[in-house]
Design a protein around this motif. Structure first.
Motif, PDB file in Angstrom:
ATOM      1  N   PHE A  26     -40.186 -59.060  11.985  1.00  0.00           N
ATOM      2  CA  PHE A  26     -38.780 -59.141  12.389  1.00  0.00           C
ATOM      3  C   PHE A  26     -38.494 -60.498  13.036  1.00  0.00           C
ATOM      4  N   VAL A  31     -38.817 -63.487  10.562  1.00  0.00           N
ATOM      5  CA  VAL A  31     -37.647 -63.561   9.665  1.00  0.00           C
ATOM      6  C   VAL A  31     -36.499 -64.247  10.393  1.00  0.00           C
ATOM      7  N   ILE A  32     -36.231 -63.768  11.617  1.00  0.00           N
ATOM      8  CA  ILE A  32     -35.113 -64.331  12.389  1.00  0.00           C
ATOM      9  C   ILE A  32     -35.372 -65.802  12.716  1.00  0.00           C
ATOM     10  N   ARG A  46     -34.997 -68.110   9.653  1.00  0.00           N
ATOM     11  CA  ARG A  46     -33.585 -68.220   9.268  1.00  0.00           C
ATOM     12  C   ARG A  46     -32.822 -69.098  10.278  1.00  0.00           C
ATOM     13  N   VAL A  81     -23.494 -74.964   1.199  1.00  0.00           N
ATOM     14  CA  VAL A  81     -23.262 -73.884   2.170  1.00  0.00           C
ATOM     15  C   VAL A  81     -22.480 -72.747   1.510  1.00  0.00           C
ATOM     16  N   ALA A  82     -21.482 -73.113   0.687  1.00  0.00           N
ATOM     17  CA  ALA A  82     -20.692 -72.086  -0.001  1.00  0.00           C
ATOM     18  C   ALA A  82     -21.587 -71.263  -0.928  1.00  0.00           C
ATOM     19  N   SER A 112     -23.795 -69.010   1.243  1.00  0.00           N
ATOM     20  CA  SER A 112     -23.006 -67.925   1.830  1.00  0.00           C
ATOM     21  C   SER A 112     -22.704 -66.842   0.794  1.00  0.00           C
ATOM     22  N   SER A 113     -22.327 -67.274  -0.410  1.00  0.00           N
ATOM     23  CA  SER A 113     -22.047 -66.313  -1.484  1.00  0.00           C
ATOM     24  C   SER A 113     -23.322 -65.594  -1.900  1.00  0.00           C
ATOM     25  N   LYS A 173     -25.905 -64.852  -0.063  1.00  0.00           N
ATOM     26  CA  LYS A 173     -26.253 -63.842   0.931  1.00  0.00           C
ATOM     27  C   LYS A 173     -25.385 -62.599   0.764  1.00  0.00           C
ATOM     28  N   TRP A 174     -24.089 -62.835   0.539  1.00  0.00           N
ATOM     29  CA  TRP A 174     -23.171 -61.716   0.349  1.00  0.00           C
ATOM     30  C   TRP A 174     -23.555 -60.915  -0.902  1.00  0.00           C
ATOM     31  N   ARG A 182     -26.439 -60.754  -2.361  1.00  0.00           N
ATOM     32  CA  ARG A 182     -27.739 -60.096  -2.161  1.00  0.00           C
ATOM     33  C   ARG A 182     -27.570 -58.798  -1.372  1.00  0.00           C
ATOM     34  N   GLU A 183     -26.767 -58.873  -0.302  1.00  0.00           N
ATOM     35  CA  GLU A 183     -26.535 -57.655   0.504  1.00  0.00           C
ATOM     36  C   GLU A 183     -25.855 -56.577  -0.337  1.00  0.00           C
ATOM     37  N   ARG A 184     -24.917 -57.016  -1.169  1.00  0.00           N
ATOM     38  CA  ARG A 184     -24.197 -56.051  -2.019  1.00  0.00           C
ATOM     39  C   ARG A 184     -25.138 -55.433  -3.048  1.00  0.00           C
ATOM     40  N   LEU A 233     -29.944 -43.062  -3.867  1.00  0.00           N
ATOM     41  CA  LEU A 233     -29.535 -41.836  -3.157  1.00  0.00           C
ATOM     42  C   LEU A 233     -28.918 -40.827  -4.118  1.00  0.00           C
ATOM     43  N   ASP A 255     -31.503 -39.247  -6.258  1.00  0.00           N
ATOM     44  CA  ASP A 255     -32.325 -38.302  -5.487  1.00  0.00           C
ATOM     45  C   ASP A 255     -31.593 -36.979  -5.293  1.00  0.00           C
ATOM     46  N   LEU A 282     -15.455 -63.329   2.385  1.00  0.00           N
ATOM     47  CA  LEU A 282     -16.346 -64.421   1.968  1.00  0.00           C
ATOM     48  C   LEU A 282     -15.837 -65.773   2.482  1.00  0.00           C
ATOM     49  N   TYR A 319     -17.569 -68.284   5.125  1.00  0.00           N
ATOM     50  CA  TYR A 319     -17.853 -69.671   4.754  1.00  0.00           C
ATOM     51  C   TYR A 319     -17.271 -70.626   5.816  1.00  0.00           C
ATOM     52  N   THR A 341     -28.168 -64.640  13.947  1.00  0.00           N
ATOM     53  CA  THR A 341     -29.222 -64.297  12.987  1.00  0.00           C
ATOM     54  C   THR A 341     -29.796 -62.912  13.295  1.00  0.00           C
TER      55      THR A 341
END
Lengths: 159, 187
Positions: free
Chosen positions: A2, A5-6, A9, A132-133, A136-137, A139-140, A142-144, A154, A157, B12, B16, B162
């Protein structure tokens, strides 16, 4: 894990801050601040600022590469969840970062800056913002992708 | 336009802008405090003050713009994740797990809301210091010391951001892991 990772980053973001903020400051603030001096002194101070900034930039590039590789290694499994989007964004981020590093190293190489250093620094600032753009995209997306994958798991299952 | 798509686009874009303004603010402060002073060390004291004053005047508008954008984009980002930040110490186990619906206690450090509160409060403090250093015609006494203090706070703010993100992403997983499997029913 943990903490590592932090920390990696955080180090990546701080290094990016130094690179982007530094490029912005040396291109847009320093020349305006030095206008009060005569031309010889302006050049002398600018070269001194550039020399110090060069030392910072070399360290920052090394840190960005090392922490970037580590962050990619940690998230690599997640990048397989939606290859088309995630790999495209990741590739764009790496490509833009590569361009930015190359321009930075070229502009700051040697005791004197190249003739087109002002234009190159301005272009580099724009490239860094695009990097950066892309990050940022990425990361978004990836989370999605992770959330979609969990939701699918789920529902399968529950069936 | 699809509402979901519009919401995602705003989120988004806000994210940014938040990152870009933070990088310019932190990087600019680092540059102002760490690179400019040694570079102008050989100049006369009056010339040094002139350069600092002019850099401060130009940087002032950047600081104010960045502070405003950071606040607005921060509110948008917080609103998007409010449900995750606002969870209490007890959560319901996810439906896929055998103990679905059972209340599970999550430690304070594993709650994204704790980290979010720390990030927000330290961030607002850093912005107040940054803006107050650029208000007025003359800088406050000992500006470099204040900038150093602010730089440390800004670096802490980024660490907290973070950590907030990491706990937010790991919270559902920890919730599932902390549920003990049910006892096997005796027949």
């Amino acid at each position: 894990m943990f903490i590592s990772v932090i920390f990696s980053r955080w180090l990546h973001v701080v290094s990016a801050c130094l690179a982007i903020g530094g490029v912005f400051f040396i291109r847009f603030i320093v020349p305006r601040a030095l206008m009060v001096l005569d031309e010889t002194l302006q050049r002398q101070v600018f070269l001194a600022v550039r020399r110090y900034f060069k030392m910072v930039v070399h360290t920052v590039i090394l840190l960005l590469i090392v922490t970037g590789i580590y962050n990619t290694w940690l998230a690599w499994d997640k990048y397989q969840l939606d290859k088309a989007v995630l790999h495209a964004l990741w590739g764009t981020h790496i490509l833009l970062a590569g361009f930015a590093f190359t321009i930075l190293l070229y502009v700051l190489a040697g005791p004197e800056p190249p003739r087109s250093h002002r234009k190159l620094m301005a272009v580099n600032f724009a490239i860094l913002l695009l990097a950066v753009a892309a990050a940022s995209s990425l990361k978004w997306a990836r989370e999605r992708a992770v959330a979609d994958h969990a939701a699918r798991a789920l529902s399968s299952d529950n069936r | 336009m699809n509402i979901y798509f519009a919401h995602m686009l705003v989120y988004l874009f806000a994210r940014y802008l938040h990152i870009v303004c933070a990088t310019v603010l932190v990087g600019g402060t680092l540059f102002y405090e760490m690179i400019v002073p040694p570079a102008i060390d050989e100049l006369k004291h009056e010339q040094q003050l002139f350069i600092f004053a002019r850099a401060r005047w130009f940087f002032k508008w950047i600081v104010w713009l960045c502070a405003g954008v950071i606040l607005v984009s921060g509110v948008i980002s917080s609103y998007s994740h409010w449900d995750e930040y606002n969870r209490g110490p007890y959560h319901q186990a996810v439906s896929a797990y055998p103990n679905a619906g059972q209340a599970v206690q999550v430690s304070l450090m594993a709650q994204p809301g704790t980290w979010w509160a720390a990030h927000t409060s330290c961030g607002v403090l850093a912005l107040i210091i940054a803006v107050s250093l650029t208000i007025g015609k003359a800088p406050p006494t000992q500006p470099i010391r204040w900038m150093r203090v602010n730089l440390i706070i800004l670096l802490l703010v980024m660490f907290l951001a973070t950590a907030t993100r990491q706990t937010r992403l790991e919270a559902p997983q920890q919730m599932t892991n902390s549920v003990e499997p049910p006892e096997s029913p005796s027949r």
